[in-house]
Design an enzyme around this catalytic site. Structure first.
Site, PDB file in Angstrom:
ATOM      1  N   SER A   8       0.838  -1.198   0.000  1.00  0.00           N
ATOM      2  CA  SER A   8       0.000   0.000   0.000  1.00  0.00           C
ATOM      3  C   SER A   8       0.875   1.250   0.000  1.00  0.00           C
ATOM      4  CB  SER A   8      -0.901   0.010   1.235  1.00  0.00           C
ATOM      5  OG  SER A   8      -1.512   1.271   1.331  1.00  0.00           O
ATOM      6  N   HIS A  33      -1.230  -1.037  -4.239  1.00  0.00           N
ATOM      7  CA  HIS A  33      -2.508  -0.648  -3.633  1.00  0.00           C
ATOM      8  C   HIS A  33      -2.528   0.857  -3.385  1.00  0.00           C
ATOM      9  CE1 HIS A  33      -6.118  -1.628  -1.209  1.00  0.00           C
ATOM     10  NE2 HIS A  33      -5.702  -0.691  -0.369  1.00  0.00           N
ATOM     11  N   ASP A  35      -4.667   4.019  -1.823  1.00  0.00           N
ATOM     12  CA  ASP A  35      -5.735   4.369  -0.890  1.00  0.00           C
ATOM     13  C   ASP A  35      -6.205   5.796  -1.104  1.00  0.00           C
ATOM     14  OD1 ASP A  35      -6.059   2.013   0.784  1.00  0.00           O
ATOM     15  OD2 ASP A  35      -3.997   2.382   1.434  1.00  0.00           O
ATOM     16  N   MET A  37      -8.796   8.615   0.055  1.00  0.00           N
ATOM     17  CA  MET A  37      -9.659   8.936   1.207  1.00  0.00           C
ATOM     18  C   MET A  37     -10.182  10.355   1.085  1.00  0.00           C
ATOM     19  SD  MET A  37      -7.235   7.528   4.252  1.00  0.00           S
ATOM     20  CE  MET A  37      -6.463   5.916   4.185  1.00  0.00           C
ATOM     21  N   HIS A  66      -8.360   1.657  -4.075  1.00  0.00           N
ATOM     22  CA  HIS A  66      -9.313   1.461  -2.988  1.00  0.00           C
ATOM     23  C   HIS A  66      -9.957   2.809  -2.684  1.00  0.00           C
ATOM     24  CE1 HIS A  66      -9.764   0.275   1.571  1.00  0.00           C
ATOM     25  NE2 HIS A  66     -10.926   0.403   0.967  1.00  0.00           N
ATOM     26  N   MET A  68     -12.058   4.998  -0.630  1.00  0.00           N
ATOM     27  CA  MET A  68     -12.720   5.179   0.670  1.00  0.00           C
ATOM     28  C   MET A  68     -13.395   6.540   0.627  1.00  0.00           C
ATOM     29  SD  MET A  68      -9.703   3.620   3.016  1.00  0.00           S
ATOM     30  CE  MET A  68      -8.522   3.746   1.687  1.00  0.00           C
ATOM     31  N   MET A 137     -11.860  -5.443   5.159  1.00  0.00           N
ATOM     32  CA  MET A 137     -11.065  -4.515   5.967  1.00  0.00           C
ATOM     33  C   MET A 137     -10.769  -5.178   7.314  1.00  0.00           C
ATOM     34  SD  MET A 137     -10.579  -2.024   3.979  1.00  0.00           S
ATOM     35  CE  MET A 137      -9.513  -1.199   5.177  1.00  0.00           C
ATOM     36  N   ASP A 175      -7.107  -6.179   3.906  1.00  0.00           N
ATOM     37  CA  ASP A 175      -6.497  -4.858   3.951  1.00  0.00           C
ATOM     38  C   ASP A 175      -6.466  -4.308   5.374  1.00  0.00           C
ATOM     39  OD1 ASP A 175      -5.452  -2.425   3.326  1.00  0.00           O
ATOM     40  OD2 ASP A 175      -7.221  -1.676   2.254  1.00  0.00           O
TER      41      ASP A 175
HETATM   42  C1  DX5 Z   1      -6.520   1.648   5.584  1.00  0.00           C
HETATM   43  C2  DX5 Z   1      -6.046   1.440   4.165  1.00  0.00           C
HETATM   44  C3  DX5 Z   1      -5.007   0.391   4.045  1.00  0.00           C
HETATM   45  C4  DX5 Z   1      -3.701   0.771   4.697  1.00  0.00           C
HETATM   46  C5  DX5 Z   1      -2.966  -0.481   5.078  1.00  0.00           C
HETATM   47  O1  DX5 Z   1      -7.519   2.590   5.599  1.00  0.00           O
HETATM   48  O2  DX5 Z   1      -7.135   1.062   3.347  1.00  0.00           O
HETATM   49  O3  DX5 Z   1      -4.791   0.023   2.709  1.00  0.00           O
HETATM   50  O4  DX5 Z   1      -2.899   1.558   3.862  1.00  0.00           O
HETATM   51  O5  DX5 Z   1      -1.853  -0.130   5.815  1.00  0.00           O
HETATM   52  P1  DX5 Z   1      -1.203  -1.106   6.900  1.00  0.00           P
HETATM   53  O6  DX5 Z   1      -0.769  -2.336   6.174  1.00  0.00           O
HETATM   54  O7  DX5 Z   1      -0.097  -0.301   7.466  1.00  0.00           O
HETATM   55  O8  DX5 Z   1      -2.284  -1.419   7.922  1.00  0.00           O
HETATM   56 ZN    ZN Z   2      -6.654   0.123   1.350  1.00  0.00          ZN
END
Ligand code: DX5
Ligand code: ZN
Length: 222
Positions: A8, A33, A35, A37, A66, A68, A137, A175
């Site tokens: 990620s 990956h 993320d 947000m 991903h 969010m 998750m 994840d």
């Molecule tokens: C959390 C994200 C994850 C995160 C994982 O909201 O969706 O993808 O980056 O990071 P680690 O592996 O550090 O928990």
């Molecule tokens: Zn993620």
């Protein structure tokens, strides 16, 4: 098929993104990956479309995006056009999930649905065959570096059974808080894709950590 590992980018050094992305290029990672947000669906803001072209240019790995965010349907085509290979939206963020899944497929990306820790996998029963990927998750989304929620293993087993019962090819991605401590157990439970942020990027040797996560043997019980 052997399991996939998706580092990620959230845990990378944003001052040296180019260096960190090429480090992943030179590892056995399968996907990168990403993320996204929005500060509304989750309590944190990361980055959005502006960064995608740069990431796409720098990365040789498929981009596993991903989302969010609330109202992901507004942005699906844009992310697909910018090079997202997999697009996952949250079950909890979609009023019309079935429609959004078709939208992702029509945009040319693999379809993913993410479930928060409190959301039951049973809610996917009627659409499981339409989904390429379920993202379970294993932390509450919004931040990297959180502690793995142990009940995830039960959810993975239940979801795997649901998928095999209908002979679907849906993959299960985990994840949050994934590391060498829980990866083998997750794979045994039925996981296909391991997202790993902190455990890879904060390791002394991230490339070697990807290698270790890739090399875990699977003893699937079915
Ligand atoms: C959390 C994200 C994850 C995160 C994982 O909201 O969706 O993808 O980056 O990071 P680690 O592996 O550090 O928990
Ligand atoms: Zn993620």
């Amino acid at each position: 098929m052997s399991h996939l590992v998706a580092p990620s980018l959230l845990a990378a050094d944003f001052g040296h993104l180019d260096r960190d992305i090429s480090m992943i290029n030179n590892s056995r990672a399968d996907w990168l990956h990403i993320d996204v947000m929005d500060g509304s669906f989750v309590p944190n803001i990361s980055f959005g479309q502006v960064l995608l072209p740069f990431i796409k240019k720098a990365s040789t790995k498929p981009l596993d995006v991903h989302l969010m965010i609330h109202h992901p349907e507004k942005y699906v085509e844009q992310f697909a056009d910018l090079g997202a290979d997999v697009i996952s939206v949250h079950y909890e963020a979609c009023d019309h999930l079935h429609r959004v899944i078709q939208q992702i497929r029509n945009a040319g990306a693999k379809t993913g649905v993410a479930l928060n820790p409190h959301t039951s996998v049973d809610l996917l029963e009627d659409i499981i065959e339409d989904i390429d990927l379920v993202v379970i998750m294993s932390v509450n989304p919004g931040f990297g570096g959180q502690k793995f929620i142990h009940n995830t293993l039960t959810k993975v087993r239940r979801l795997k059974k649901m998928i095999t019962d209908v002979n679907a090819s849906t993959q299960i991605e985990i994840d949050g808080g994934v590391s060498m401590v829980n990866a083998e157990e997750l794979l045994k439970a039925g996981a296909d894709v391991l997202v790993a942020g902190s455990s890879v990027f904060k390791a002394d040797d991230p490339v070697a950590m990807v290698e270790r996560l890739k090399s875990i043997e699977q003893y699937k019980s079915f």
